[in-house]
Design a protein around this motif. Sequence first.
Motif, short mmCIF file in Angstrom:
data_model
loop_
_atom_site.label_atom_id
_atom_site.label_comp_id
_atom_site.label_asym_id
_atom_site.label_seq_id
_atom_site.Cartn_x
_atom_site.Cartn_y
_atom_site.Cartn_z
N ARG A 1 84.69 62.85 23.99
CA ARG A 1 85.61 62.84 25.12
C ARG A 1 86.67 63.59 24.78
N PRO A 2 87.28 64.45 25.61
CA PRO A 2 86.12 65.00 26.56
C PRO A 2 85.05 65.96 26.09
N ALA A 3 83.88 66.14 26.88
CA ALA A 3 82.82 66.50 26.40
C ALA A 3 83.03 68.10 26.28
N LEU A 4 82.35 68.73 25.08
CA LEU A 4 82.48 70.07 24.49
C LEU A 4 81.61 70.85 25.66
N THR A 5 82.18 72.06 25.58
CA THR A 5 81.37 73.00 26.45
C THR A 5 80.09 73.51 25.60
N PRO A 6 79.15 74.10 26.20
CA PRO A 6 77.82 74.68 25.51
C PRO A 6 78.15 75.81 24.58
N LYS A 7 79.12 76.50 24.83
CA LYS A 7 79.54 77.33 23.95
C LYS A 7 80.13 76.76 22.60
N GLN A 8 81.00 75.90 22.82
CA GLN A 8 81.69 74.94 21.47
C GLN A 8 80.73 74.34 20.72
N VAL A 9 79.55 73.56 21.32
CA VAL A 9 78.58 73.10 20.54
C VAL A 9 77.65 74.10 19.88
N LYS A 10 77.61 75.33 20.46
CA LYS A 10 76.81 76.44 19.93
C LYS A 10 77.68 76.90 18.63
N VAL A 11 78.76 76.96 18.84
CA VAL A 11 79.73 77.28 17.53
C VAL A 11 79.39 76.32 16.38
N ARG A 12 79.43 75.17 16.84
CA ARG A 12 79.23 74.16 15.72
C ARG A 12 78.07 74.17 15.13
N LEU A 13 77.02 74.29 16.03
CA LEU A 13 75.55 74.58 15.40
C LEU A 13 75.54 75.66 14.29
N PHE A 14 76.31 76.91 14.86
CA PHE A 14 76.24 77.92 13.82
C PHE A 14 76.87 77.64 12.50
N LEU B 1 74.57 67.53 17.66
CA LEU B 1 74.22 67.40 19.19
C LEU B 1 74.50 65.79 19.32
N VAL B 2 74.10 64.81 18.28
CA VAL B 2 74.80 63.28 18.53
C VAL B 2 76.25 63.01 18.44
N GLU B 3 76.93 63.90 17.73
CA GLU B 3 78.32 63.74 17.48
C GLU B 3 78.98 64.58 18.67
N SER B 4 78.48 65.60 19.08
CA SER B 4 78.98 66.34 20.45
C SER B 4 78.84 65.16 21.56
N ALA B 5 77.79 64.69 21.74
CA ALA B 5 77.44 63.91 22.81
C ALA B 5 78.54 62.69 22.93
N ALA B 6 78.98 62.14 21.95
CA ALA B 6 79.82 61.09 21.77
C ALA B 6 81.31 61.36 22.02
N ASP C 1 61.46 46.38 13.46
CA ASP C 1 61.90 47.15 11.97
C ASP C 1 62.23 48.53 12.34
N PHE C 2 62.65 48.89 13.78
CA PHE C 2 62.87 50.16 14.14
C PHE C 2 64.29 50.01 14.91
N GLU C 3 64.86 48.74 14.63
CA GLU C 3 66.18 48.28 15.47
C GLU C 3 67.51 49.41 15.16
N ASP C 4 67.58 49.51 13.83
CA ASP C 4 68.59 50.38 13.21
C ASP C 4 68.09 51.63 12.59
N PHE C 5 67.00 52.12 13.26
CA PHE C 5 66.58 53.57 13.07
C PHE C 5 67.68 54.58 13.11
N ASP C 6 67.94 55.59 12.31
CA ASP C 6 68.94 56.47 12.35
C ASP C 6 69.04 57.17 13.67
N ASP C 7 70.10 57.55 14.16
CA ASP C 7 70.31 58.17 15.66
C ASP C 7 69.96 59.64 15.37
#
Length: 318
Positions: A37-50, A30-35, A223-229
């Motif tokens: 461009r162009p944005a992925l479709t929900p179906k493309q994101v779901k394939v990546r999740l699978f 989700l973090v990679e997909s949000a970044a 202490d939380f400035e560089d907390f992992d995304d």
Amino acid sequence: MKRVERIDLRMPKGWGDMTVEELEMVASVLVESAAMRPALTPKQVKVRLFLALTGLEVIETANPAKPVEEQYLVVCRKGHVERLILYLWQMHYWMNENMRWLDQPSTLILFPYKEYIKWTWKGRHKYEGPSSLMQNFQWRQYRIVGEYMSYFINESNRLVKMQESEGVSEKDIRRQLHAVSRAKALLLATLFNRKVKFVDADTKLIRREYVYVSNQSIRNWRDFEDFDDVKFQVILFWWTGTMNWLQKKYPKVFKSSNPKKNVIANPLELYTRQTATMEKYLGINEEELNRELYTNVLQHLQDMMDESDRMKALESKK
């Protein structure tokens, strides 16, 4: 290459069924997909999740020139060299059968990170995360966490709007990126407690434990400035799941965060106003309210509203 007709894929049955590693897999996608461009479709994101959850890596993509029913991916299991053929219809069948829960809001209620350690030039700073359903949270911490979440959402939405608008300078974008980062750090510094010395309100003795103190958000946020995304996205899954649970348990008093557009509110100011209202409702002072378990306060308000509804119903029958 082997044609994949039967394959033993371990798929989580729901948000609460996932390990922390699997939660981080979903968060990473989700973090990679949000970044992107162009944005992925929900179906493309779901394939990546699978693919992430099944541990499959794509070696060759499908040939769009072939009929749909004949299109396939060439894949392999992570850490293996054996190539497998995975037909798109097979993948879509598995996704529809086993990933429906991903289309629903998170139901995760167990906080994924028991502790957080930050090394500084002064030494090690160790923090303890919330217990399940925040059962170690008193009212003040619960309210401040909620307001900092709204603050973070506001700043994040503001950044997205600036990035999508024309004529916004790079300097303004960088300034807003810093604002989002600081809002996230303040939120985390409120969620995680550090071991501190404090005077027990009941025994008046000095104790040293992992407890919330009123100034920890401002004192510890760096202490939380560089907390992992990715880890932060997992925490957002937990927050959504916990808020959904609260909303179902206390439907008349619980309202999920829904910050107004373009309104940046100071969390401490909001807390002060709401505290005054709560004191009036419950007939206790601020110090007593702050120490009260937050679910006790919510239950009290739920009972009061139930009673109010009953009284209104009786009045209407007269």
